[in-house]
Design a protein around this motif. Structure first.
Motif, short mmCIF file in Angstrom:
data_model
loop_
_atom_site.label_atom_id
_atom_site.label_comp_id
_atom_site.label_asym_id
_atom_site.label_seq_id
_atom_site.Cartn_x
_atom_site.Cartn_y
_atom_site.Cartn_z
N GLY A 106 -13.09 -3.58 2.99
CA GLY A 106 -11.42 -2.87 2.24
C GLY A 106 -10.80 -3.03 2.98
O GLY A 106 -10.95 -2.65 4.43
N THR A 107 -9.14 -2.93 2.75
CA THR A 107 -8.32 -3.05 3.57
C THR A 107 -7.31 -1.76 3.34
O THR A 107 -7.01 -2.24 1.86
CB THR A 107 -7.55 -4.10 4.43
OG1 THR A 107 -6.48 -3.84 4.87
CG2 THR A 107 -6.57 -4.57 3.09
N LEU A 108 -7.06 -0.49 3.73
CA LEU A 108 -6.07 0.21 3.18
C LEU A 108 -4.77 0.08 2.79
O LEU A 108 -4.09 0.00 4.45
CB LEU A 108 -5.95 1.88 3.82
CG LEU A 108 -5.37 2.68 2.63
CD1 LEU A 108 -5.83 3.16 1.23
CD2 LEU A 108 -5.91 4.15 4.24
N VAL A 109 -3.83 0.30 1.66
CA VAL A 109 -3.00 0.55 1.58
C VAL A 109 -2.45 1.46 1.34
O VAL A 109 -2.61 1.94 0.96
CB VAL A 109 -2.54 -1.37 0.95
CG1 VAL A 109 -0.87 -1.13 0.96
CG2 VAL A 109 -2.69 -2.39 1.40
N THR A 110 -0.96 2.11 2.48
CA THR A 110 -0.12 3.22 1.76
C THR A 110 0.77 3.00 1.73
O THR A 110 1.56 2.57 2.75
CB THR A 110 -0.61 4.25 2.93
OG1 THR A 110 -1.79 4.83 3.18
CG2 THR A 110 -0.10 5.53 2.58
N VAL A 111 1.82 3.45 0.59
CA VAL A 111 2.43 3.24 0.19
C VAL A 111 3.85 4.52 0.39
O VAL A 111 3.58 5.19 0.26
CB VAL A 111 3.21 2.65 -1.20
CG1 VAL A 111 4.62 2.43 -1.01
CG2 VAL A 111 2.50 1.57 -1.11
N SER A 112 4.66 3.92 1.34
CA SER A 112 5.70 5.81 1.21
C SER A 112 6.72 6.01 0.99
O SER A 112 7.19 4.47 1.26
CB SER A 112 5.56 5.89 3.18
OG SER A 112 6.06 5.21 3.89
N SER A 113 7.63 6.73 0.46
CA SER A 113 8.41 6.69 -0.04
C SER A 113 9.97 7.33 1.06
O SER A 113 9.05 7.51 1.75
CB SER A 113 8.81 7.98 -1.50
OG SER A 113 7.78 8.96 -1.25
#
Length: 113
Positions: A106-113
């Motif tokens: 797994g690889t974490l993708v974090t979307v910031s606003s």
């Protein structure tokens, strides 16, 4: 045998590309897919690519994400465009054929606003 890369912190609207490197298996001999698990939620199928090159996408990513594989590099990719906060998740690579079923870490993708 599957190693994902390409995750990280991405701004909303960004376009990262995930990569899945295969070791010990040949990607064009497997049905491949990307799955994700958002915080506090169950696993969701994002996109799949069959041995016969048929693609399938979740409604939530259709038109924004593209799955493909590079047989020469023995890798699978997921191009993600127009990322939204709801796309924040751990993304997993999967390879299936007959009774063989492999998952990446797994690889974490974090979307910031």
């Amino acid at each position: 045998q599957l190693v994902e890369s390409g995750g990280g912190l991405v701004q909303a609207g960004g376009s990262p590309r995930l990569s899945c490197a295969a070791f010990g298996i040949t990607v064009n001999r497997y049905n491949m897919g990307w799955y994700r698990q958002a915080p506090g939620k169950g696993q969701e199928q994002v996109a799949t690519l069959s041995i016969g090159e048929i693609t399938n996408y979740a409604d939530s990513v259709k038109g924004r994400f593209t799955i493909w594989r590079d047989n020469a590099k023995n890798r699978m990719f997921l191009q993600m465009n127009s990322l939204q906060g709801e796309d924040t998740a751990v993304y997993y690579c999967n390879a299936v054929w007959s009774t063989r079923n492999y998952w990446g870490q797994g690889t974490l993708v974090t979307v910031s606003s």
